[in-house]
Design a protein around this motif. Structure first.
Motif, PDB file in Angstrom:
ATOM      1  N   VAL A 191       0.829  -1.208   0.000  1.00  0.00           N
ATOM      2  CA  VAL A 191       0.000   0.000   0.000  1.00  0.00           C
ATOM      3  C   VAL A 191       0.862   1.255   0.000  1.00  0.00           C
ATOM      4  N   TRP A 192       1.973   1.209   0.733  1.00  0.00           N
ATOM      5  CA  TRP A 192       2.828   2.404   0.763  1.00  0.00           C
ATOM      6  C   TRP A 192       3.463   2.652  -0.607  1.00  0.00           C
ATOM      7  N   ARG A 193       3.687   1.604  -1.383  1.00  0.00           N
ATOM      8  CA  ARG A 193       4.145   1.813  -2.760  1.00  0.00           C
ATOM      9  C   ARG A 193       3.049   2.504  -3.564  1.00  0.00           C
ATOM     10  N   ASN A 194       1.793   2.112  -3.311  1.00  0.00           N
ATOM     11  CA  ASN A 194       0.684   2.774  -4.005  1.00  0.00           C
ATOM     12  C   ASN A 194       0.594   4.243  -3.594  1.00  0.00           C
ATOM     13  N   VAL A 195       0.843   4.522  -2.314  1.00  0.00           N
ATOM     14  CA  VAL A 195       0.845   5.922  -1.857  1.00  0.00           C
ATOM     15  C   VAL A 195       1.963   6.691  -2.553  1.00  0.00           C
ATOM     16  N   GLN A 196       3.134   6.088  -2.632  1.00  0.00           N
ATOM     17  CA  GLN A 196       4.262   6.734  -3.305  1.00  0.00           C
ATOM     18  C   GLN A 196       3.922   7.041  -4.768  1.00  0.00           C
ATOM     19  N   ASP A 197       3.335   6.061  -5.460  1.00  0.00           N
ATOM     20  CA  ASP A 197       2.964   6.263  -6.865  1.00  0.00           C
ATOM     21  C   ASP A 197       1.870   7.316  -7.006  1.00  0.00           C
ATOM     22  N   LEU A 198       0.905   7.308  -6.067  1.00  0.00           N
ATOM     23  CA  LEU A 198      -0.188   8.274  -6.140  1.00  0.00           C
ATOM     24  C   LEU A 198       0.330   9.697  -5.976  1.00  0.00           C
ATOM     25  N   LEU A 199       1.212   9.910  -4.990  1.00  0.00           N
ATOM     26  CA  LEU A 199       1.746  11.250  -4.777  1.00  0.00           C
ATOM     27  C   LEU A 199       2.580  11.707  -5.959  1.00  0.00           C
ATOM     28  N   HIS A 200       3.304  10.760  -6.573  1.00  0.00           N
ATOM     29  CA  HIS A 200       4.058  11.084  -7.789  1.00  0.00           C
ATOM     30  C   HIS A 200       3.111  11.535  -8.892  1.00  0.00           C
ATOM     31  N   ARG A 201       1.985  10.818  -9.030  1.00  0.00           N
ATOM     32  CA  ARG A 201       1.018  11.160 -10.077  1.00  0.00           C
ATOM     33  C   ARG A 201       0.316  12.477  -9.773  1.00  0.00           C
ATOM     34  N   MET A 202      -0.085  12.696  -8.525  1.00  0.00           N
ATOM     35  CA  MET A 202      -0.806  13.912  -8.183  1.00  0.00           C
ATOM     36  C   MET A 202       0.106  15.124  -8.128  1.00  0.00           C
ATOM     37  N   GLY A 203       1.421  14.907  -8.092  1.00  0.00           N
ATOM     38  CA  GLY A 203       2.362  16.018  -8.105  1.00  0.00           C
ATOM     39  C   GLY A 203       2.548  16.635  -9.467  1.00  0.00           C
ATOM     40  N   GLY A 204       1.972  16.032 -10.497  1.00  0.00           N
ATOM     41  CA  GLY A 204       2.024  16.584 -11.848  1.00  0.00           C
ATOM     42  C   GLY A 204       0.622  16.692 -12.402  1.00  0.00           C
ATOM     43  N   ALA A 205       0.163  17.895 -12.713  1.00  0.00           N
ATOM     44  CA  ALA A 205      -1.226  18.103 -13.143  1.00  0.00           C
ATOM     45  C   ALA A 205      -1.550  17.329 -14.414  1.00  0.00           C
ATOM     46  N   ASP A 206      -0.555  17.105 -15.265  1.00  0.00           N
ATOM     47  CA  ASP A 206      -0.819  16.416 -16.526  1.00  0.00           C
ATOM     48  C   ASP A 206      -1.114  14.937 -16.346  1.00  0.00           C
ATOM     49  N   ASP A 207      -0.785  14.385 -15.168  1.00  0.00           N
ATOM     50  CA  ASP A 207      -0.928  12.947 -14.956  1.00  0.00           C
ATOM     51  C   ASP A 207      -2.250  12.557 -14.311  1.00  0.00           C
ATOM     52  N   TRP A 208      -3.091  13.511 -13.981  1.00  0.00           N
ATOM     53  CA  TRP A 208      -4.356  13.192 -13.321  1.00  0.00           C
ATOM     54  C   TRP A 208      -5.311  12.505 -14.301  1.00  0.00           C
ATOM     55  N   ALA A 209      -6.234  11.712 -13.738  1.00  0.00           N
ATOM     56  CA  ALA A 209      -7.247  11.074 -14.578  1.00  0.00           C
ATOM     57  C   ALA A 209      -8.091  12.144 -15.271  1.00  0.00           C
ATOM     58  N   LYS A 210      -8.570  11.817 -16.460  1.00  0.00           N
ATOM     59  CA  LYS A 210      -9.280  12.815 -17.262  1.00  0.00           C
ATOM     60  C   LYS A 210     -10.704  12.365 -17.553  1.00  0.00           C
ATOM     61  N   GLY A 211     -11.544  13.357 -17.872  1.00  0.00           N
ATOM     62  CA  GLY A 211     -12.917  13.078 -18.297  1.00  0.00           C
ATOM     63  C   GLY A 211     -13.720  12.331 -17.251  1.00  0.00           C
ATOM     64  N   ARG A 212     -14.461  11.321 -17.706  1.00  0.00           N
ATOM     65  CA  ARG A 212     -15.354  10.584 -16.819  1.00  0.00           C
ATOM     66  C   ARG A 212     -14.601   9.668 -15.859  1.00  0.00           C
ATOM     67  N   ALA A 213     -13.305   9.470 -16.107  1.00  0.00           N
ATOM     68  CA  ALA A 213     -12.514   8.647 -15.181  1.00  0.00           C
ATOM     69  C   ALA A 213     -12.035   9.437 -13.969  1.00  0.00           C
ATOM     70  N   PHE A 214     -12.207  10.759 -13.995  1.00  0.00           N
ATOM     71  CA  PHE A 214     -11.649  11.606 -12.959  1.00  0.00           C
ATOM     72  C   PHE A 214     -12.277  11.358 -11.585  1.00  0.00           C
ATOM     73  N   VAL A 215     -13.609  11.425 -11.507  1.00  0.00           N
ATOM     74  CA  VAL A 215     -14.284  11.264 -10.218  1.00  0.00           C
ATOM     75  C   VAL A 215     -14.114   9.856  -9.642  1.00  0.00           C
ATOM     76  N   PRO A 216     -14.304   8.778 -10.449  1.00  0.00           N
ATOM     77  CA  PRO A 216     -14.039   7.445  -9.896  1.00  0.00           C
ATOM     78  C   PRO A 216     -12.601   7.284  -9.386  1.00  0.00           C
ATOM     79  N   TRP A 217     -11.668   7.932 -10.046  1.00  0.00           N
ATOM     80  CA  TRP A 217     -10.266   7.890  -9.592  1.00  0.00           C
ATOM     81  C   TRP A 217     -10.135   8.534  -8.213  1.00  0.00           C
ATOM     82  N   LEU A 218     -10.772   9.688  -8.033  1.00  0.00           N
ATOM     83  CA  LEU A 218     -10.736  10.340  -6.721  1.00  0.00           C
ATOM     84  C   LEU A 218     -11.402   9.470  -5.663  1.00  0.00           C
ATOM     85  N   GLN A 219     -12.564   8.910  -6.003  1.00  0.00           N
ATOM     86  CA  GLN A 219     -13.336   8.166  -5.021  1.00  0.00           C
ATOM     87  C   GLN A 219     -12.694   6.836  -4.636  1.00  0.00           C
TER      88      GLN A 219
END
Length: 365
Positions: A256-284
């Motif tokens: 899980v901590w690897r997933n946290v590390q990957d998530l923070l890496h992804r959220m640290g760059g605006a271009d890497d966030w989920a897009k369109g209809r995948a955005f809200v399910p990704w957050l949830q």
């Protein structure tokens, strides 16, 4: 602070059946046992009073002997016949010199010498206030006396941590750094989780979740939190080239901590966030559970991709269409492909910039 009730009434059990404070009364039924407990309580009180009187007598004796010993030789003189140190002798002298006017009251309340050591450091009005509270039935301990006199416990200087030699010293330095970094990391993710949950609130009113305002608030905290997590828990590994600085490695795959590390890496760059209809399910289903795992210690349940429900709200982020690049300013397909190859993430871009700067500095030297 516990109440002390006068010993001649409630602090012990007499033959008429008065309760003993904190004693297993139900277990004491024999009159002989009750009488023995009463005698023991009386003896303890007498010994405590004798201990206090002994402290006054010691202080008086030390005070009489001190002027007769050559300067700076008092400690050596004490060591020839006792285990008393100069400091302990001065503590007893302070009882004799500063508490003499309160001797009878202190002995009546069976105050221990350690408490009197603290009282002797106070001003007369403070000492009198403490004795008044004793008379009202309060049991005064060392820490209570310190608090009443407005004295806080001594705290070792943080600088002392960085003066300890050897591996033990290194471990202390690492522990101090880790404590600070963990607190900052936790605080940052509390802020990020709060912002994400606020951003999801419009869903309850069947309104869309807008990405851009959320990114403006959390991208940088996520980037800094990613660096802190690497500093706290990720081992360093050599770069592909020997002259480059070592880099933080990935945490163990599948954790899980690897997933946290990957998530923070992804959220640290605006271009890497989920897009369109995948955005809200990704957050949830990914962002919120992982953030709550860190902030609240909640377990993360693995959710299969095909089980992620699509909301009946149109979560298309309308902010995506704002600020479109005019057609005549669009990059050529070759330039776009080139940028895609070179720039994979904010973290890689930053590392590449650092590498270029280090190379330039090396050539300049």
């Amino acid at each position: 602070m516990k109440k002390v009730i006068e010993m001649n009434r409630d602090n012990y059990k007499d033959i008429s059946g008065e309760p003993i404070a904190d004693a297993p009364v139900g277990a004491v039924t024999e009159p002989e046992a009750i009488s023995a407990l009463q005698r023991a309580a009386d003896k303890i009180i007498a010994l405590n009073k004798r201990s206090g009187a002994h402290a006054f007598d010691l202080g008086c004796t030390f005070a009489e002997a001190k002027p007769l010993v050559p300067e700076k030789a008092f400690g050596k003189w004490l060591a020839t016949f006792s285990d008393y140190t100069v400091r302990s002798a001065w503590n007893y002298i302070s009882i004799h010199e500063r508490l003499q006017n309160y001797r009878e009251q202190l002995l009546a309340h069976a105050v221990m010498p350690t408490v009197m050591f603290e009282l002797a450091k106070g001003e007369p009005e403070q000492i009198e206030a403490v004795i008044t509270r004793m008379a009202d039935g309060e049991r005064i301990r060392v820490k209570d006396a310190r608090e009443m006199l407005g004295r806080k416990p001594k705290v070792k200087s943080d600088l002392a941590t960085f003066d300890t030699a050897g591996v033990a010293g290194l471990r202390k330095v690492a522990a101090a750094k880790t404590d600070t970094d963990v607190a900052r990391f936790q605080k940052m993710l509390e802020i990020v989780l709060n912002e994400v949950e606020l951003a999801l609130e419009p869903l309850a009113k069947k309104k869309p979740v807008v990405k851009k305002p959320l990114q403006d608030k959390v991208v940088l905290p996520c980037r800094h939190a990613h660096d802190l997590l690497n500093s706290i828990g990720a081992p360093l590994q050599p770069d592909a080239t020997t002259y480059m600085n070592w880099r933080a490695a990935k945490l163990p795959e599948g954790t899980v901590w690897r997933n946290v590390q990957d998530l923070l890496h992804r959220m640290g760059g605006a271009d890497d966030w989920a897009k369109g209809r995948a955005f809200v399910p990704w957050l949830q289903n990914e962002v919120v559970p992982l953030l709550r795992f860190v902030v609240h210690g909640e377990a993360v349940a693995e959710i299969a991709a095909d089980l992620i429900a699509v909301s009946d709200v149109d979560e298309t982020d309308t902010s995506e269409i704002e600020g479109l690049i005019p057609l005549d300013q669009m990059p050529s397909p070759v330039e776009e492909a080139s940028e895609g190859v070179e720039s994979t993430s904010w973290y890689d871009r930053r590392n590449r910039m650092n590498s270029d700067r280090q190379t330039a500095e090396r050539h300049a030297a």
